[in-house]
Design a protein around this motif. Structure first.
Motif, mmCIF file in Angstrom:
data_model
loop_
_atom_site.group_PDB
_atom_site.id
_atom_site.type_symbol
_atom_site.label_atom_id
_atom_site.label_comp_id
_atom_site.label_asym_id
_atom_site.label_seq_id
_atom_site.Cartn_x
_atom_site.Cartn_y
_atom_site.Cartn_z
ATOM 1 N N TYR A 47 0.680 -1.246 0.168
ATOM 2 C CA TYR A 47 0.182 0.231 0.083
ATOM 3 C C TYR A 47 0.627 1.197 -0.104
ATOM 4 C CZ TYR A 47 0.774 -0.180 4.947
ATOM 5 O OH TYR A 47 1.649 0.369 6.106
ATOM 6 N N GLY A 48 0.264 2.230 -0.480
ATOM 7 C CA GLY A 48 0.979 3.989 -0.158
ATOM 8 C C GLY A 48 0.924 4.327 0.398
ATOM 9 N N TRP A 49 -0.091 4.886 1.366
ATOM 10 C CA TRP A 49 -0.842 5.579 1.927
ATOM 11 C C TRP A 49 -2.341 4.344 3.390
ATOM 12 C CZ3 TRP A 49 -1.461 5.639 -2.768
ATOM 13 C CH2 TRP A 49 -2.504 5.005 -3.268
ATOM 14 N N GLY A 50 -2.677 4.721 4.309
ATOM 15 C CA GLY A 50 -3.953 4.652 4.951
ATOM 16 C C GLY A 50 -2.788 3.895 5.575
ATOM 17 N N ASP A 51 -3.491 2.453 6.348
ATOM 18 C CA ASP A 51 -3.344 2.064 7.806
ATOM 19 C C ASP A 51 -3.779 0.614 7.380
ATOM 20 O OD1 ASP A 51 -5.369 1.713 8.232
ATOM 21 O OD2 ASP A 51 -6.040 2.225 9.968
ATOM 22 N N GLY A 52 -4.001 0.356 6.372
ATOM 23 C CA GLY A 52 -4.311 -1.125 5.295
ATOM 24 C C GLY A 52 -5.966 -1.999 5.682
ATOM 25 N N GLN A 53 -6.051 -0.512 6.133
ATOM 26 C CA GLN A 53 -7.985 -1.006 6.113
ATOM 27 C C GLN A 53 -8.505 -1.752 4.604
ATOM 28 O OE1 GLN A 53 -9.840 -0.441 8.151
ATOM 29 N NE2 GLN A 53 -11.337 -1.582 7.626
ATOM 30 N N TRP A 54 -7.757 -2.025 4.042
ATOM 31 C CA TRP A 54 -8.285 -2.474 2.719
ATOM 32 C C TRP A 54 -7.847 -3.936 2.859
ATOM 33 C CZ3 TRP A 54 -3.294 -2.413 2.334
ATOM 34 C CH2 TRP A 54 -2.112 -3.191 1.897
ATOM 35 N N MET A 55 -7.122 -4.289 3.544
ATOM 36 C CA MET A 55 -6.338 -5.672 4.190
ATOM 37 C C MET A 55 -7.555 -5.731 5.246
ATOM 38 S SD MET A 55 -4.326 -8.920 3.662
ATOM 39 C CE MET A 55 -3.904 -7.814 2.460
ATOM 40 N N ARG A 56 -7.921 -5.226 6.412
ATOM 41 C CA ARG A 56 -8.641 -5.388 7.004
ATOM 42 C C ARG A 56 -9.901 -6.468 6.388
ATOM 43 N NH1 ARG A 56 -6.587 -2.492 9.563
ATOM 44 N NH2 ARG A 56 -7.768 0.140 8.653
ATOM 45 N N ASP A 57 -9.956 -5.469 5.908
ATOM 46 C CA ASP A 57 -11.571 -5.783 5.120
ATOM 47 C C ASP A 57 -11.188 -6.741 4.217
ATOM 48 O OD1 ASP A 57 -12.478 -2.935 6.060
ATOM 49 O OD2 ASP A 57 -12.264 -2.153 3.833
ATOM 50 N N TRP A 58 -10.915 -6.976 3.348
ATOM 51 C CA TRP A 58 -10.678 -8.600 2.687
ATOM 52 C C TRP A 58 -10.574 -10.164 3.205
ATOM 53 C CZ3 TRP A 58 -5.537 -9.055 -1.241
ATOM 54 C CH2 TRP A 58 -5.784 -10.177 -1.664
ATOM 55 N N GLU A 59 -9.433 -9.612 4.887
ATOM 56 C CA GLU A 59 -9.539 -10.469 5.604
ATOM 57 C C GLU A 59 -10.960 -10.747 6.206
ATOM 58 O OE1 GLU A 59 -5.086 -8.924 7.217
ATOM 59 O OE2 GLU A 59 -7.392 -9.160 8.291
ATOM 60 N N ALA A 60 -12.040 -9.839 6.847
ATOM 61 C CA ALA A 60 -13.218 -10.033 7.252
ATOM 62 C C ALA A 60 -13.900 -11.223 6.229
ATOM 63 C CB ALA A 60 -14.102 -8.790 7.229
ATOM 64 N N ARG A 61 -14.143 -10.021 4.632
ATOM 65 C CA ARG A 61 -14.500 -11.166 4.065
ATOM 66 C C ARG A 61 -14.734 -12.727 2.980
ATOM 67 N NH1 ARG A 61 -14.027 -7.592 -2.430
ATOM 68 N NH2 ARG A 61 -15.113 -8.496 -3.121
#
Length: 140
Positions: free
Chosen positions: A88-102
C-alpha cells in the motif's frame, strides 16, 4: 499451490514471488501467476491458495480485474485456506482488514490469521514475512 496476484508497479509481484519461494522452501510446488491468467476451476479444486493485491484508491482492491475475481472466489471460499498479501502507499491497511473479513465471512481460513502487508516496495523484512506466509500455506 497457486499464488495469484495483481500488481501495477511490481511491489505486489515481488511479494508474490517471495510467497512462492516460501512454498518451495517448505517442499511445495508454487505456481505464481497474474490474476488475469488464473483458472478459477483450478482454484475451486485447490484446498489452499494465495491472493495478492495492492491497496488502490480509497483503500480498495483493484477494481477491473481483482475485485470481480475476489467476488467469484467468495462463492467457493468456504473450507479453503487462503493466504493474503499486498502493498500500500497510504492509509493503515484498511483494505487488507476488509479483504480478510470478506474471505473469513465466506468461510475461508486466513493462513497466519491475517494478511501480510508492506508500504511501497517490500523491504527485506517484508520479503521474509512473505516467505514465512508461503511456508505456512504449504503446511496448512
Amino acid at each position: 499451490i497457486i499464488v495469484a496476484y495483481w500488481s501495477q508497479t511490481g511491489n505486489t509481484e515481488a511479494m508474490a514471488n517471495a510467497v512462492g519461494e516460501g512454498i518451495k522452501a517448505a517442499g511445495g510446488e508454487a505456481d505464481v501467476v497474474p490474476v488475469s491468467a488464473v483458472s478459477v476451476d483450478e482454484l475451486k479444486a485447490a484446498s489452499s491458495f494465495a491472493l495478492g493485491c495492492p491497496a488502490m484508491g480509497a483503500e480498495v482492491l483493484e477494481e477491473s480485474e481483482m475485485e470481480p475475481f475476489v467476488e467469484e472466489v467468495e462463492g467457493f471460499a468456504a473450507g479453503k485456506k487462503i493466504a493474503l498479501f499486498g502493498s500500500y502507499g497510504w492509509g493503515d491497511g484498511q483494505w487488507m482488514r476488509d479483504w480478510e473479513a470478506r474471505m473469513s465471512g465466506a468461510g475461508a481460513t486466513i493462513v497466519g490469521g491475517e494478511g501480510v502487508i508492506c508500504q511501497e516496495a517490500p523491504d527485506a523484512d517484508a520479503i521474509e514475512q512473505c516467505k514465512a506466509l508461503g511456508k505456512a500455506l504449504a503446511n496448512a
